[in-house]
Design a protein around this motif. Structure first.
Motif, PDB file in Angstrom:
ATOM      1  N   ALA A  55      -5.313   7.849  -2.624  1.00 22.55           N
ATOM      2  CA  ALA A  55      -5.555   6.638  -2.027  1.00 22.55           C
ATOM      3  C   ALA A  55      -5.062   5.452  -2.858  1.00 22.55           C
ATOM      4  O   ALA A  55      -4.984   5.162  -4.009  1.00 22.55           O
ATOM      5  CB  ALA A  55      -7.093   6.316  -2.061  1.00 22.55           C
ATOM      6  N   PRO A  56      -4.380   4.442  -2.214  1.00 25.38           N
ATOM      7  CA  PRO A  56      -3.507   3.418  -2.836  1.00 25.38           C
ATOM      8  C   PRO A  56      -4.600   2.462  -3.513  1.00 25.38           C
ATOM      9  O   PRO A  56      -4.369   1.925  -4.540  1.00 25.38           O
ATOM     10  CB  PRO A  56      -2.819   2.593  -1.630  1.00 25.38           C
ATOM     11  N   VAL A  57      -5.839   2.130  -2.748  1.00 23.17           N
ATOM     12  CA  VAL A  57      -6.645   1.322  -3.492  1.00 23.17           C
ATOM     13  C   VAL A  57      -8.090   1.978  -3.983  1.00 23.17           C
ATOM     14  O   VAL A  57      -8.421   2.631  -2.712  1.00 23.17           O
ATOM     15  CB  VAL A  57      -7.110   0.066  -2.558  1.00 23.17           C
ATOM     16  N   ARG A  81      -4.622  21.034  -3.314  1.00 24.15           N
ATOM     17  CA  ARG A  81      -5.591  20.412  -4.472  1.00 24.15           C
ATOM     18  C   ARG A  81      -5.878  18.870  -4.110  1.00 24.15           C
ATOM     19  O   ARG A  81      -6.827  18.491  -4.461  1.00 24.15           O
ATOM     20  CB  ARG A  81      -4.892  20.670  -5.751  1.00 24.15           C
ATOM     21  N   TYR A  82      -5.042  18.279  -3.666  1.00 27.79           N
ATOM     22  CA  TYR A  82      -5.027  16.817  -3.247  1.00 27.79           C
ATOM     23  C   TYR A  82      -5.519  16.552  -1.778  1.00 27.79           C
ATOM     24  O   TYR A  82      -5.213  15.451  -1.180  1.00 27.79           O
ATOM     25  CB  TYR A  82      -3.825  15.981  -3.657  1.00 27.79           C
ATOM     26  N   ASN A  91       1.311   7.148  -6.466  1.00 23.40           N
ATOM     27  CA  ASN A  91       0.186   8.164  -6.736  1.00 23.40           C
ATOM     28  C   ASN A  91       0.683   9.638  -6.378  1.00 23.40           C
ATOM     29  O   ASN A  91       0.289  10.535  -7.218  1.00 23.40           O
ATOM     30  CB  ASN A  91      -1.016   7.790  -5.824  1.00 23.40           C
ATOM     31  N   VAL A  92       1.451   9.784  -5.093  1.00 27.33           N
ATOM     32  CA  VAL A  92       1.918  11.110  -5.121  1.00 27.33           C
ATOM     33  C   VAL A  92       2.739  11.653  -6.120  1.00 27.33           C
ATOM     34  O   VAL A  92       2.744  12.799  -6.826  1.00 27.33           O
ATOM     35  CB  VAL A  92       2.821  11.164  -3.903  1.00 27.33           C
ATOM     36  N   TYR A 150       0.781  -1.114  -0.169  1.00 22.59           N
ATOM     37  CA  TYR A 150      -0.041  -0.128  -0.018  1.00 22.59           C
ATOM     38  C   TYR A 150       0.979   1.072   0.019  1.00 22.59           C
ATOM     39  O   TYR A 150       0.425   1.983  -0.590  1.00 22.59           O
ATOM     40  CB  TYR A 150      -0.976   0.111   1.247  1.00 22.59           C
ATOM     41  N   GLY A 151       2.123   1.113   0.695  1.00 20.75           N
ATOM     42  CA  GLY A 151       3.131   2.325   0.547  1.00 20.75           C
ATOM     43  C   GLY A 151       3.388   2.613  -0.931  1.00 20.75           C
ATOM     44  O   GLY A 151       3.487   3.749  -1.223  1.00 20.75           O
ATOM     45  N   VAL A 152       3.744   1.580  -1.558  1.00 26.96           N
ATOM     46  CA  VAL A 152       4.219   1.707  -2.823  1.00 26.96           C
ATOM     47  C   VAL A 152       3.073   2.276  -3.592  1.00 26.96           C
ATOM     48  O   VAL A 152       3.457   3.407  -4.458  1.00 26.96           O
ATOM     49  CB  VAL A 152       4.564   0.358  -3.558  1.00 26.96           C
TER      50      VAL A 152
END
Length: 458
Positions: free
Chosen positions: A353-355, A238-239, A52-53, A45-47
């Motif tokens: 969000a990762p998922v 924005r995010y 995404n960042v 999830y960190g990856v």
């Protein structure tokens, strides 16, 4: 919809580190061997979240603009690069050692350090402290190139990605058909031999930078500097980062690097205080001039129409991918009571969000539910990162998704078997609605593009 009672912002670094470990965002590196100080490995999830960042940064810097191109330069550069940039001679921190507790501290940051014998005091703050005179300590990590160590050539792991951009200025200018103002953007690993790393991901020896060098006519530097300070601040809000937890801090004159005429930090209020996420600096013409003098290559812009030539000035927004990820993680963390039970939730912006969604069959042993759930999952995963979960009670599965920040969950239940509709649950409001199963993909596409603002109070 269940009634909720929002709690105060009770996030601590202990809670963040615990959640990151428990849910597989970040692990201590080399853990089975006792770890390595301030070194971390990103789990699944960190990856996904950090990627995404970085993807949102590249979108803002390259995809959404016509004036910036991308670059990926080497980690190990010709050692002459670092001599020209001044890193070999001047990339140092003043350090002191305590003869009593045997610890080493930054001489210019003693008010932020803790005494080895009495952690409530600063080094030098007790009669027992016996500090040495300050010595300069070079922050670059050295390596050797060559098959035999004795005859190898000394080289360095880059302490910043910027110099790889500067030495490619001429290539980009010629091949990318750009003229000032234009930028070169890069994301990559950097390495610094920090003597006092700490605060989880905030200060480590190995980290990822997101840097952009914006080359401008000298007389336009001030206006572009102001532009990029505002632009970069707006990217964080924005995010979803709360504006109340962000600030712009201009550097005082005595803080400025010798080559900088102006620098501002974008800071975030982390649990341990206001800390820099990104710096925006007016670097002037220092870097291109230094590399011209040391390499002999003319790093200047020549206007073919007018014959005007000049060395561009550079505006540099430079942020850390790891620090940005940490700020998004901290800002997303929330706790609340739902129907008398505590819920921990990461309120990530859906684009971070990762998922993006979870697909959950209500009864894992019901073959018809599982068949429909798997079919929906297979259709969604072609476009988005989604998860299928049939392990445990439905409430427990919801909680797992809340803790990794999944914005939406689609549940296949008895009604699905009757009318081909599914329940969609919203992570933030806990609201539920029914959707035709054939319309889920389009609904999710639209939901992920909708404007989003954190429900957390300022």
């Amino acid at each position: 919809m269940a009634e909720t009672e929002p709690r105060a912002d009770t996030v601590t670094m202990d809670k963040i580190v615990s959640l990151a470990r428990r849910r597989g965002f970040v692990f201590p590196s080399s853990e089975i061997y006792g770890g390595l100080g301030s070194a971390y490995d990103y789990g699944h999830y960190g990856v996904l979240a950090k990627n995404n960042v970085k993807a949102r940064w590249l979108e803002a810097m390259v995809q959404e603009r016509d004036d910036i191109v991308a670059l990926d330069s080497a980690i190990i550069l010709n050692p002459s690069v670092w001599e020209a940039s001044g890193h070999v001679a001047g990339f140092t921190d003043p350090l002191v050692d305590c003869r009593t507790c045997k610890l080493r501290f930054r001489a210019d940051k003693l008010e932020e350090e803790h005494c080895g014998r009495k952690p409530s005091k600063h080094p030098g703050g007790t009669p027992e402290c016996d500090l040495t005179e300050a010595r300069q300590f070079n922050l670059m990590l050295e390596t050797r190139l060559g098959a035999v160590e004795e005859t190898g050539v000394a080289a360095y792991l880059r302490p910043e990605t910027a110099q790889g951009i500067f030495v490619n200025f001429k290539n980009v200018l010629q091949l990318a058909r750009r003229k000032p103002p234009f930028g070169i953007a890069q994301i990559g690993k950097s390495f610094r031999n920090e003597i006092t790393p700490g605060n989880f991901l905030f200060r480590t020896r190995e980290f990822e930078q997101m840097e952009m060098e914006y080359f401008v006519p000298p007389d336009e530097a001030d206006q572009w500097y102001e532009y990029w300070v505002k632009e970069r601040f707006g990217w964080y809000t924005r995010y979803g980062i709360r504006e109340s937890h962000l600030r712009i801090r201009p550097h005082e004159a005595d803080e400025l690097s010798h080559y900088s005429s102006a620098t501002s930090d974008i800071e975030y209020l982390l649990p341990f205080g206001w800390s820099e996420l990104e710096g925006i600096a007016d670097r002037g013409s220092f870097d291109l001039t230094q590399h011209t003098e040391h390499s002999g290559a003319k790093l200047e812009f020549v206007d073919s129409a007018t014959g005007e030539r000049y060395v561009p000035h550079v505006i540099e927004p430079a942020g850390g991918a790891d620090r940005a990820f940490l700020a998004f993680l901290v800002d997303a963390y929330d706790e609340e009571e739902v129907a008398g039970r505590q819920r921990t939730v990461l309120r990530f912006h859906p684009q971070i969000a990762p998922v993006k969604a979870a697909v959950l069959p209500l009864i894992a042993k019901d073959e018809r539910m599982v068949t429909k759930a798997r079919a929906l999952y297979e259709g969604l995963r072609r476009r988005h990162i989604v998860e299928y979960d049939d392990n445990g009670a439905i409430g427990r599965r919801y909680r797992r998704q809340d803790e990794i920040g999944t914005p939406f969950a689609f549940t296949i239940d008895e009604q699905t078997l009757a009318d081909d509709t599914v329940t969609v649950r919203d992570r933030d409001s806990l609201a539920q609605e029914r959707l035709p199963i054939d319309g889920v993909r389009e609904w999710l596409d639209d939901a992920l593009e909708r404007p989003w603002q954190t429900p957390k109070p300022g």
